[in-house]
Design a protein around this motif. Structure first.
Motif, PDB file in Angstrom:
ATOM      1  N   VAL A 115     -87.347 -63.606  45.675  1.00  0.00           N
ATOM      2  CA  VAL A 115     -88.040 -64.215  46.804  1.00  0.00           C
ATOM      3  C   VAL A 115     -87.952 -63.317  48.029  1.00  0.00           C
ATOM      4  O   VAL A 115     -88.943 -63.106  48.742  1.00  0.00           O
ATOM      5  CB  VAL A 115     -87.468 -65.619  47.098  1.00  0.00           C
ATOM      6  N   ALA A 116     -86.761 -62.765  48.279  1.00  0.00           N
ATOM      7  CA  ALA A 116     -86.585 -61.880  49.430  1.00  0.00           C
ATOM      8  C   ALA A 116     -87.457 -60.634  49.314  1.00  0.00           C
ATOM      9  O   ALA A 116     -88.053 -60.180  50.301  1.00  0.00           O
ATOM     10  CB  ALA A 116     -85.113 -61.486  49.564  1.00  0.00           C
ATOM     11  N   GLU A 117     -87.556 -60.094  48.118  1.00  0.00           N
ATOM     12  CA  GLU A 117     -88.400 -58.909  47.909  1.00  0.00           C
ATOM     13  C   GLU A 117     -89.867 -59.211  48.226  1.00  0.00           C
ATOM     14  O   GLU A 117     -90.578 -58.364  48.774  1.00  0.00           O
ATOM     15  CB  GLU A 117     -88.266 -58.437  46.460  1.00  0.00           C
ATOM     16  N   LEU A 118     -90.292 -60.422  47.919  1.00  0.00           N
ATOM     17  CA  LEU A 118     -91.689 -60.798  48.133  1.00  0.00           C
ATOM     18  C   LEU A 118     -91.968 -61.164  49.581  1.00  0.00           C
ATOM     19  O   LEU A 118     -93.090 -60.994  50.063  1.00  0.00           O
ATOM     20  CB  LEU A 118     -92.044 -61.977  47.223  1.00  0.00           C
ATOM     21  N   LEU A 119     -90.932 -61.658  50.296  1.00  0.00           N
ATOM     22  CA  LEU A 119     -91.153 -62.239  51.623  1.00  0.00           C
ATOM     23  C   LEU A 119     -90.465 -61.480  52.758  1.00  0.00           C
ATOM     24  O   LEU A 119     -90.080 -62.078  53.758  1.00  0.00           O
ATOM     25  CB  LEU A 119     -90.704 -63.712  51.628  1.00  0.00           C
ATOM     26  N   GLY A 120     -90.318 -60.176  52.601  1.00  0.00           N
ATOM     27  CA  GLY A 120     -89.878 -59.358  53.724  1.00  0.00           C
ATOM     28  C   GLY A 120     -88.391 -59.230  53.906  1.00  0.00           C
ATOM     29  O   GLY A 120     -87.918 -58.885  54.996  1.00  0.00           O
ATOM     30  N   GLY A 121     -87.612 -59.495  52.859  1.00  0.00           N
ATOM     31  CA  GLY A 121     -86.162 -59.297  52.944  1.00  0.00           C
ATOM     32  C   GLY A 121     -85.417 -60.565  53.299  1.00  0.00           C
ATOM     33  O   GLY A 121     -85.894 -61.674  53.102  1.00  0.00           O
ATOM     34  N   GLY A 122     -84.216 -60.390  53.824  1.00  0.00           N
ATOM     35  CA  GLY A 122     -83.426 -61.535  54.241  1.00  0.00           C
ATOM     36  C   GLY A 122     -82.302 -61.866  53.288  1.00  0.00           C
ATOM     37  O   GLY A 122     -82.102 -61.229  52.249  1.00  0.00           O
ATOM     38  N   HIS A 123     -81.549 -62.884  53.663  1.00  0.00           N
ATOM     39  CA  HIS A 123     -80.353 -63.316  52.947  1.00  0.00           C
ATOM     40  C   HIS A 123     -80.515 -64.809  52.670  1.00  0.00           C
ATOM     41  O   HIS A 123     -80.718 -65.594  53.601  1.00  0.00           O
ATOM     42  CB  HIS A 123     -79.105 -63.046  53.789  1.00  0.00           C
ATOM     43  N   GLY A 124     -80.430 -65.207  51.386  1.00  0.00           N
ATOM     44  CA  GLY A 124     -80.898 -66.538  51.052  1.00  0.00           C
ATOM     45  C   GLY A 124     -79.911 -67.465  50.395  1.00  0.00           C
ATOM     46  O   GLY A 124     -78.792 -67.092  50.031  1.00  0.00           O
ATOM     47  N   ILE A 125     -80.380 -68.715  50.228  1.00  0.00           N
ATOM     48  CA  ILE A 125     -79.652 -69.781  49.553  1.00  0.00           C
ATOM     49  C   ILE A 125     -80.633 -70.490  48.631  1.00  0.00           C
ATOM     50  O   ILE A 125     -81.760 -70.805  49.034  1.00  0.00           O
ATOM     51  CB  ILE A 125     -79.092 -70.806  50.559  1.00  0.00           C
ATOM     52  N   PHE A 126     -80.218 -70.762  47.399  1.00  0.00           N
ATOM     53  CA  PHE A 126     -81.020 -71.552  46.471  1.00  0.00           C
ATOM     54  C   PHE A 126     -80.720 -73.017  46.736  1.00  0.00           C
ATOM     55  O   PHE A 126     -79.562 -73.429  46.755  1.00  0.00           O
ATOM     56  CB  PHE A 126     -80.679 -71.190  45.022  1.00  0.00           C
ATOM     57  N   THR A 127     -81.758 -73.822  46.930  1.00  0.00           N
ATOM     58  CA  THR A 127     -81.584 -75.231  47.276  1.00  0.00           C
ATOM     59  C   THR A 127     -82.356 -76.130  46.309  1.00  0.00           C
ATOM     60  O   THR A 127     -83.057 -75.647  45.421  1.00  0.00           O
ATOM     61  CB  THR A 127     -82.075 -75.522  48.709  1.00  0.00           C
ATOM     62  N   SER A 128     -82.250 -77.442  46.543  1.00  0.00           N
ATOM     63  CA  SER A 128     -82.874 -78.416  45.654  1.00  0.00           C
ATOM     64  C   SER A 128     -84.339 -78.678  45.969  1.00  0.00           C
ATOM     65  O   SER A 128     -85.006 -79.414  45.240  1.00  0.00           O
ATOM     66  CB  SER A 128     -82.112 -79.740  45.727  1.00  0.00           C
ATOM     67  N   GLY A 129     -84.846 -78.127  47.065  1.00  0.00           N
ATOM     68  CA  GLY A 129     -86.238 -78.377  47.425  1.00  0.00           C
ATOM     69  C   GLY A 129     -86.503 -78.034  48.872  1.00  0.00           C
ATOM     70  O   GLY A 129     -85.590 -77.661  49.628  1.00  0.00           O
TER      71      GLY A 129
END
Length: 471
Positions: A80-94
């Motif tokens: 997702v980060a590769e597609l949307l310009g980078g960043g640091h993420g969390i997988f959530t329920s929705g």
């Protein structure tokens, strides 16, 4: 339910589930234009189900106990980060949880004790829900009633010293248009305010539409001033429900979304999400779906969705009395009418086996019908247009939903808290709405009532509907 004295066989249980689902809307085939996202490729859904099942009993509470979830989440979030310009993420329920974490991070990063959040009137209600839970004041600003995009000048005027977050949508769900992200983000950067892009519905769609040839405005973390973005994978990522990602430009801001507590003598509590114990099934399903489709699969689904949305917009525009609202940047299409009752139209379409989602009027935007175009829509787009045309003609002949004189004023003046659920159910039945039936109901009268009420009364009525249904 009465708990059985003895355990039942799997075959018996599956037969019972099939019976319970008899009145449900179908989740495959493209005849339901909201709530479900269908690739039209059974092998992908099979891969997702197998991946979900394999991770079903893995508990995401403690990543040190189950290192598989760390590696799987890093792969999913990384894609997702590769597609949307980078960043640091969390997988959530929705999307709601992703939005909740973005609002929490913004609130906790701010110095104010009276946090405010500036949102367009077209922003998803999840922001209002997050604000309600987290003690943040919502400042809603208008959108242009021709384009349905937020006005940057209105956003700038609404920012105060207590503003902790500004929200834009890519796209907004109601009309499928992308807000002017670059202009709003620039204002936020100048004012020193965080800017969140709600790309829950579009984050895993717009880039593939761009690759398929669509003109898509810049909207992600590559835009200066955007500090976080949410992206649902259980929408146009076609993963099983319970899969979303929230990305933060700065890892320090991501840490503000986390929660830890050492104020008890039990096991260590550190949560990246609102939930503590949670199944890794949705993560496994999302990972498997993304791996099964790959880049070329998503580009092809984007191409098919784009073509279906084009045909749908043109076809609706050719139906007497109907018009598409705005110029969608995505594959979400909304249409309205000044000649036929769109709520009656939706009921007529349901009689023909199609679910078209009604949307109430609000903030100057008229009542309309929303259609989410997915990868499975293209195969049935001509059939859908025929149903819309037939339903529009039937609605024209039937005329608008009729309500007893004074009903809207009566409901608006009711103290709903003083009515018990049984009395409310009787009130609904008096206007032809049976809240106890499991059959798919006609909703034109209900929607006409709701459309005639102010937002706060709509909310009160909807809460009572829910209470009765589950009583």
């Amino acid at each position: 339910m009465t708990l059985p004295e003895h355990g039942r066989s799997t075959e018996d249980l599956l037969a019972e589930i099939a019976r319970l689902k008899e009145a449900d809307l179908p989740v495959r085939g493209g005849k339901v234009t909201a709530y479900v996202y269908d690739t039209g490729r059974p092998e992908v859904h099979e891969a997702a189900a197998r991946g979900y099942f394999e991770m079903l009993e893995v508990n995401s509470l403690d990543p040190t106990a189950f290192p598989s979830i760390v590696e799987m989440e890093k792969q999913v979030v990384g894609a997702v980060a590769e597609l949307l310009g980078g960043g640091h993420g969390i997988f959530t329920s929705g999307g709601t949880e992703s939005i909740m974490l973005a609002v929490k991070a913004a609130r906790d990063a701010a110095a104010t004790r009276a946090p405010e959040m500036v949102v367009p009137v077209t922003a998803h209600p999840a922001f209002h829900k997050a604000a309600h839970y987290l003690g943040v004041k919502v400042v809603a600003v208008p959108v242009d009633l021709e384009t349905y995009r937020v006005e940057p000048s209105a956003v700038e005027a609404a920012i105060t010293g207590d503003t902790v977050l500004v929200v834009v949508s890519a796209p907004s769900y109601p009309q499928g248009v992308v807000d002017p992200v670059e202009r709003v983000a620039a204002i936020c950067a100048e004012r020193g305010v965080l800017c969140h892009v709600d790309a829950c519905v579009g984050g895993w769609l717009l880039p593939w539409l761009r690759e398929a040839g669509a003109r898509v405005p810049a909207f992600d973390l590559s835009v200066p001033g955007v500090t976080s973005i949410s992206c649902d994978l259980h929408k146009f990522g076609y993963a099983p429900k319970g899969a979303s990602v929230v990305l933060f430009r700065d890892p320090a801001l991501r840490r503000k979304a986390y929660f830890a507590s050492a104020a008890w003598p039990g096991y260590t509590i550190i949560n990246a999400t609102v939930q503590s114990s949670r199944s890794a099934g949705p993560l496994g399903g999302a990972w498997a779906t993304m791996q099964a489709l790959g880049r070329d699969g998503y580009v092809e689904l984007g191409r098919r969705s784009l073509e279906a949305a084009r045909r749908l917009r043109e076809g609706i525009g050719a139906i007497d009395g109907l018009r598409v609202l705005g110029e969608p940047d995505s594959t979400l299409v909304a249409f309205g009418s000044t000649e036929v009752d769109v709520f009656v139209l939706a009921d007529e379409a349901r009689k023909l086996g199609w679910f078209l989602q009604p949307q109430l009027s609000y903030a100057g935007i008229p009542a309309n019908i929303h259609i989410t175009v997915t990868g499975a829509t293209l195969a049935g787009v001509e059939a859908m247009l025929e149903v819309i045309a037939q339903s529009a003609e039937a609605a024209r002949k039937r005329g608008p939903a009729t309500l007893p004189d004074g009903l809207i004023d009566l409901i608006a003046g009711l103290d709903l808290d003083a009515l018990d659920d049984a009395t409310f159910a009787e009130l609904a039945a008096s206007v032809g709405v049976d809240l106890t039936s499991q059959a798919q109901p006609e909703m034109a009268v209900v929607n006409a009532v709701l459309d005639g009420l102010p937002a706060d009364k709509r909310e009160a009525v909807l809460l009572r509907f829910l209470s009765v249904i589950y009583s």
